[in-house]
Design an enzyme around this catalytic site. Structure first.
Site, PDB file in Angstrom:
ATOM      1  N   SER A 194     115.067  33.142 -24.601  1.00 58.06           N
ATOM      2  CA  SER A 194     115.920  33.064 -24.962  1.00 58.06           C
ATOM      3  C   SER A 194     115.883  31.268 -23.924  1.00 58.06           C
ATOM      4  O   SER A 194     114.453  30.524 -24.364  1.00 58.06           O
ATOM      5  CB  SER A 194     117.355  33.424 -24.821  1.00 58.06           C
ATOM      6  OG  SER A 194     117.990  32.554 -24.936  1.00 58.06           O
ATOM      7  N   ASP A 204     118.373  38.881 -34.038  1.00 57.54           N
ATOM      8  CA  ASP A 204     118.422  38.185 -33.451  1.00 57.54           C
ATOM      9  C   ASP A 204     119.735  36.994 -33.996  1.00 57.54           C
ATOM     10  O   ASP A 204     120.298  36.308 -35.356  1.00 57.54           O
ATOM     11  CB  ASP A 204     118.183  37.032 -32.704  1.00 57.54           C
ATOM     12  CG  ASP A 204     118.083  36.646 -31.417  1.00 57.54           C
ATOM     13  OD1 ASP A 204     119.639  36.130 -31.340  1.00 57.54           O
ATOM     14  OD2 ASP A 204     117.346  36.768 -30.556  1.00 57.54           O
ATOM     15  N   HIS A 212     118.416  39.676 -29.583  1.00 60.53           N
ATOM     16  CA  HIS A 212     118.009  39.078 -28.848  1.00 60.53           C
ATOM     17  C   HIS A 212     118.113  39.504 -26.990  1.00 60.53           C
ATOM     18  O   HIS A 212     117.612  39.064 -26.472  1.00 60.53           O
ATOM     19  CB  HIS A 212     119.135  37.947 -28.972  1.00 60.53           C
ATOM     20  CG  HIS A 212     118.819  36.846 -28.088  1.00 60.53           C
ATOM     21  ND1 HIS A 212     118.136  35.684 -28.366  1.00 60.53           N
ATOM     22  CD2 HIS A 212     119.450  35.636 -26.724  1.00 60.53           C
ATOM     23  CE1 HIS A 212     117.412  34.566 -27.762  1.00 60.53           C
ATOM     24  NE2 HIS A 212     118.540  34.674 -26.706  1.00 60.53           N
TER      25      HIS A 212
END
Length: 293
Positions: free
Chosen positions: A160, A239, A272
């Protein structure tokens, strides 16, 4: 483990704890950072090979928003693979802590635990928010003489916000990291709300400086493939941040433009979080092992 003796720690660095893990050692440190101007924490996993005197390759893992130096080591399940393959793992914290700047704890996507792996140039952030220099210069050089690391075999990866960090630090500092991968990276911060908010705060209004920290733009400016052996990116197709925040297709287009080999895998039904990270961490560690031989 009996063959390994930790060197005398330099002034200002403290081993907070260590734990046996898959025949190796999981360690947590705190030190007085000169780049940050505050105490910083980081974690290290030493595989069993390193405990018998073998000099090993090392991989820096950069964690995402809201995370710390503990998150990856606790949640990713990476130690089992690192122990088998003889890989040292290093995870810094995600931002300074204790600066007590106005607004630095008001939102989860700016300030504490959201340093974006750059050197801030705008007030009030510029004094302490220097994560790029902290990782590439200070922490790297702190650990090389302290741990059995082969300085010519360093890799970098992240998740991320940390995926953004891994991609940009690798591209901004050619020759430092020999292998590169990312999981669900913020691949074009200038194109998403997270990045725009952070860059406006940390870098101010000058969008030329924003572009210098955008992996997709940096890749498009390369004269030749910086990682000819290939870059690996995994992205969950479920995600919740994919459409608005991550934009891996922009990084893919930039790689295609300059002939950079990229394996971009969309993983069905994965979101995610760290269930996703832990599902594919072995592939990423093996990617690094292959290119750090």
């Amino acid at each position: 483990m009996t063959n390994f003796t930790l060197p005398a720690l330099p002034d200002g660095i403290e081993l907070l704890s260590q734990h046996a893990s898959f025949g190796g050692l999981q360690q947590f440190y705190r030190h007085a950072s000169t780049e940050i101007g505050l105490p910083m924490r980081f974690s290290v996993y030493l595989p069993p090979q390193s405990l018998t005197g073998e000099v090993c390759p090392a991989i820096f893992f950069l964690a995402g928003l809201t995370c710390s130096e503990e998150t990856f080591m606790i949640k990713a399940g990476a130690q089992r693979v690192a122990a088998r393959e003889g890989l040292i793992l290093i995870t810094p914290d995600t931002s300074p802590r204790g600066a007590n700047l106005p607004g630095d704890s008001d939102a989860w996507d700016l300030g504490v635990a959201a340093g974006f792996y750059l050197n801030a140039t705008a007030a009030p952030w510029r004094k302490h928010y220097r994560m790029e220099s902290y990782i590439v210069d200070e922490l790297r050089h702190l650990l090389l003489p302290l741990l059995p690391i082969d300085e010519k075999r360093l890799g970098i990866m992240g998740h991320s916000m940390g995926g953004h960090g891994a991609l940009t630090l690798a591209l901004r500092h050619p020759g430092v990291f020999r292998s590169l991968s990312a999981l669900a990276p913020i691949a074009s911060p200038v194109s998403c709300p997270w990045g725009q908010k952070a860059f406006q705060a940390y870098l101010g209004d000058d969008q030329v400086s924003w572009a210098q920290h955008d992996a997709s733009i940096l890749m498009s400016q390369q004269q030749q493939a910086p990682y000819p052996q290939g870059i690996l990116i995994d992205q969950g197709d479920a995600d919740q941040f994919l459409a608005n925040q991550l934009h891996p297709h922009l990084f893919e287009a930039a790689c295609n433009q300059v002939g950079q080999p990229l394996t971009l895998r969309y993983q069905q039904k994965y979101d995610h979080g760290y269930y996703f990270v832990s599902s594919f961490i072995e592939d990423h560690l093996m990617h690094h092992k292959q290119h750090l031989q």
